[in-house]
Design an enzyme around this catalytic site. Structure first.
Site, PDB file in Angstrom:
ATOM      1  N   CYS A 118      47.069  27.474  79.678  1.00 48.35           N
ATOM      2  CA  CYS A 118      46.092  28.190  80.409  1.00 48.35           C
ATOM      3  C   CYS A 118      45.945  27.358  81.071  1.00 48.35           C
ATOM      4  O   CYS A 118      47.125  26.548  81.563  1.00 48.35           O
ATOM      5  CB  CYS A 118      44.625  28.369  79.551  1.00 48.35           C
ATOM      6  SG  CYS A 118      43.613  29.697  81.176  1.00 48.35           S
ATOM      7  N   CYS A 120      43.310  26.690  83.480  1.00 48.89           N
ATOM      8  CA  CYS A 120      42.667  26.748  84.233  1.00 48.89           C
ATOM      9  C   CYS A 120      41.700  24.994  84.594  1.00 48.89           C
ATOM     10  O   CYS A 120      41.324  24.667  85.055  1.00 48.89           O
ATOM     11  CB  CYS A 120      40.861  27.666  83.471  1.00 48.89           C
ATOM     12  SG  CYS A 120      41.337  26.598  81.734  1.00 48.89           S
ATOM     13  N   LYS A 193      39.631  38.316  74.748  1.00 45.03           N
ATOM     14  CA  LYS A 193      38.774  37.427  75.376  1.00 45.03           C
ATOM     15  C   LYS A 193      37.874  38.499  76.050  1.00 45.03           C
ATOM     16  O   LYS A 193      37.687  39.040  76.657  1.00 45.03           O
ATOM     17  CB  LYS A 193      39.327  36.594  75.562  1.00 45.03           C
ATOM     18  CG  LYS A 193      38.981  35.427  76.145  1.00 45.03           C
ATOM     19  CD  LYS A 193      39.746  34.680  76.879  1.00 45.03           C
ATOM     20  CE  LYS A 193      39.204  32.848  77.609  1.00 45.03           C
ATOM     21  NZ  LYS A 193      40.250  31.735  77.785  1.00 45.03           N
ATOM     22  N   ARG A 203      32.896  24.303  79.286  1.00 45.83           N
ATOM     23  CA  ARG A 203      33.883  24.265  80.728  1.00 45.83           C
ATOM     24  C   ARG A 203      33.059  23.103  81.209  1.00 45.83           C
ATOM     25  O   ARG A 203      34.252  22.216  82.668  1.00 45.83           O
ATOM     26  CB  ARG A 203      33.062  25.380  82.124  1.00 45.83           C
ATOM     27  CG  ARG A 203      33.882  26.857  81.831  1.00 45.83           C
ATOM     28  CD  ARG A 203      33.354  28.434  82.165  1.00 45.83           C
ATOM     29  NE  ARG A 203      33.955  29.161  81.429  1.00 45.83           N
ATOM     30  CZ  ARG A 203      33.761  30.209  81.900  1.00 45.83           C
ATOM     31  NH1 ARG A 203      32.318  30.760  83.270  1.00 45.83           N
ATOM     32  NH2 ARG A 203      34.710  31.503  81.671  1.00 45.83           N
ATOM     33  N   GLU A 231      43.612  46.162  73.566  1.00 42.05           N
ATOM     34  CA  GLU A 231      43.669  45.116  74.479  1.00 42.05           C
ATOM     35  C   GLU A 231      44.155  44.406  73.221  1.00 42.05           C
ATOM     36  O   GLU A 231      45.492  43.393  73.436  1.00 42.05           O
ATOM     37  CB  GLU A 231      43.112  44.091  75.349  1.00 42.05           C
ATOM     38  CG  GLU A 231      42.594  44.188  76.315  1.00 42.05           C
ATOM     39  CD  GLU A 231      42.830  43.381  78.037  1.00 42.05           C
ATOM     40  OE1 GLU A 231      44.247  43.206  76.776  1.00 42.05           O
ATOM     41  OE2 GLU A 231      42.837  43.798  78.295  1.00 42.05           O
ATOM     42  N   LYS A 246      37.628  36.363  71.149  1.00 40.44           N
ATOM     43  CA  LYS A 246      36.411  35.516  71.360  1.00 40.44           C
ATOM     44  C   LYS A 246      35.672  35.277  72.224  1.00 40.44           C
ATOM     45  O   LYS A 246      36.381  36.935  73.459  1.00 40.44           O
ATOM     46  CB  LYS A 246      37.206  34.140  71.960  1.00 40.44           C
ATOM     47  CG  LYS A 246      36.481  33.114  72.705  1.00 40.44           C
ATOM     48  CD  LYS A 246      37.186  32.047  73.356  1.00 40.44           C
ATOM     49  CE  LYS A 246      37.439  31.362  74.526  1.00 40.44           C
ATOM     50  NZ  LYS A 246      37.962  30.649  75.003  1.00 40.44           N
ATOM     51  N   SER A 272      32.579  27.258  72.368  1.00 42.81           N
ATOM     52  CA  SER A 272      30.913  26.396  72.267  1.00 42.81           C
ATOM     53  C   SER A 272      29.524  26.502  73.017  1.00 42.81           C
ATOM     54  O   SER A 272      28.662  25.316  72.116  1.00 42.81           O
ATOM     55  CB  SER A 272      31.597  25.646  74.364  1.00 42.81           C
ATOM     56  OG  SER A 272      31.210  26.769  75.176  1.00 42.81           O
ATOM     57  N   TYR A 311      34.083  23.974  66.965  1.00 42.87           N
ATOM     58  CA  TYR A 311      33.825  22.391  66.911  1.00 42.87           C
ATOM     59  C   TYR A 311      33.332  22.251  66.213  1.00 42.87           C
ATOM     60  O   TYR A 311      32.952  21.341  65.041  1.00 42.87           O
ATOM     61  CB  TYR A 311      33.186  22.363  68.049  1.00 42.87           C
ATOM     62  CG  TYR A 311      33.475  22.899  69.022  1.00 42.87           C
ATOM     63  CD1 TYR A 311      34.856  22.446  69.821  1.00 42.87           C
ATOM     64  CD2 TYR A 311      33.247  24.429  70.029  1.00 42.87           C
ATOM     65  CE1 TYR A 311      35.367  22.943  70.881  1.00 42.87           C
ATOM     66  CE2 TYR A 311      33.876  25.195  70.924  1.00 42.87           C
ATOM     67  CZ  TYR A 311      35.155  24.413  71.127  1.00 42.87           C
ATOM     68  OH  TYR A 311      35.312  24.930  71.933  1.00 42.87           O
TER      69      TYR A 311
END
Length: 324
Positions: A118, A120, A193, A203, A231, A246, A272, A311
């Protein structure tokens, strides 16, 4: 009175283990790792207790612990020192992700290294593609994303995982990889997503919040089920080797329905915000963290996930080793 005695199969722990339908294994787990250029020491993410940004020189020790716990795969996210409009560092031969991949494969050649693909984290504006004015330019972004994927494969990534949510990214990256001689490198598509409110802590970790606007024009509306399936199935036709949902927890219905539509391996991303909520509740003494984590991840498996990005991977690996 005639009734069924279902409790016969719950009477002892041994019997419960014998008839358990869904098994959570260490090999089901993919551990996310953030590597940041220019750090002197690892830095904990404030909104994600126990999650760190790592400098390159501390990465080998972290991966050694991952391998010792029996985890077989990681997904890498990189934060560069310098950002620009086109995310130049994302495809740089000496970029932070490329350097991290080479370092890991040098010391741990058997570990499966997945590269998040990605822009970003690398763009000065924080969006996942290139801009045309204030809008993300889908088609121009595809060429750039293919360049990033090729550079990651060249560095030694085992799997390319594009998370950018552009239309046609699987086909563009597949063509790019094939033309560059990486026909055998699979694509783990972030196929479904959603433009979710559960991404906030990521982020912080990836330093990737958009500087203006939001990502709702290219990530999916959380209210849409049929769009999500369209999708995912279009990504399969374009050449995806894995399909991802996600976030995971709020979209188990989507995961279950996709399982019925495809034979490809499915990945659930335990994101997250889901991690942070469990951590916060556990730190306040409101829940049993281990029990809730195992129940949540087992729920992903029961709904149809073959693999889980989480995580909690190291924690769960420890739990399972302890129980085994």
């Amino acid at each position: 009175m005639v009734f069924f005695r279902h409790r016969r199969l719950r009477r002892t722990e041994g019997i419960r283990d014998l008839v358990r339908e869904t098994q959570l294994l260490t090999t089901d787990l993919i551990y996310p790792i953030f590597v940041k250029e220019g750090l002197e020491d690892k830095q904990e993410v404030a909104s994600m207790p126990g999650v760190y940004q790592f400098p390159l020189h501390q990465l080998v020790d972290e991966i050694a612990e991952v391998e010792k716990l029996g985890l077989k795969s990681i997904i890498l996210f990189g934060i560069p020192k310098e950002k620009d409009e086109i995310g130049s560092q994302a495809s740089c031969e000496t970029g932070i992700v490329q350097e991290a991949i080479r370092l890991i494969k040098e010391h741990f050649p058997q570990l499966v290294v997945i590269a998040d693909t990605c822009l970003c984290e690398f763009t000065s504006h924080g969006h996942c593609g290139l801009l045309k004015g204030q809008e993300v330019d889908n088609d121009t972004s595809l060429t750039r994303l293919a360049e990033v994927a090729i550079s990651q494969a060249r560095a030694g990534a085992d799997i390319i995982a594009p998370s950018n949510a552009m239309d046609g990214y699987v086909e563009a990256i597949r063509q790019g990889l094939d033309q560059a001689g990486f026909e055998d490198i699979p694509i783990m598509s972030y196929a479904i997503k959603f433009a979710s409110s559960f991404y906030g802590p990521f982020r912080d970790a990836g330093e990737s919040a958009p500087k203006f606007g939001n990502r709702k024009t290219y990530q999916m509306d959380p209210a849409n089920r049929l769009e999500a399936l369209r999708e995912a199935l279009s990504d399969e036709k374009e050449g995806a080797d894995f399909l991802m949902v996600k976030p995971g927890l709020a979209f188990l219905d989507i995961l279950r329905e996709l399982r019925q539509e495809t034979k490809l391996p499915l990945v659930a991303y335990n994101v997250s915000g889901e991690y942070a909520m469990i951590k916060a509740a556990a730190q306040n003494g409101w829940i049993d963290e281990k029990a809730v984590v195992l129940e949540t991840l087992t729920g992903f498996k029961r709904a149809g996930a073959d693999l889980i990005i989480t995580y909690f991977a190291k924690d769960v690996a420890y739990y399972l080793k302890e129980e085994g």
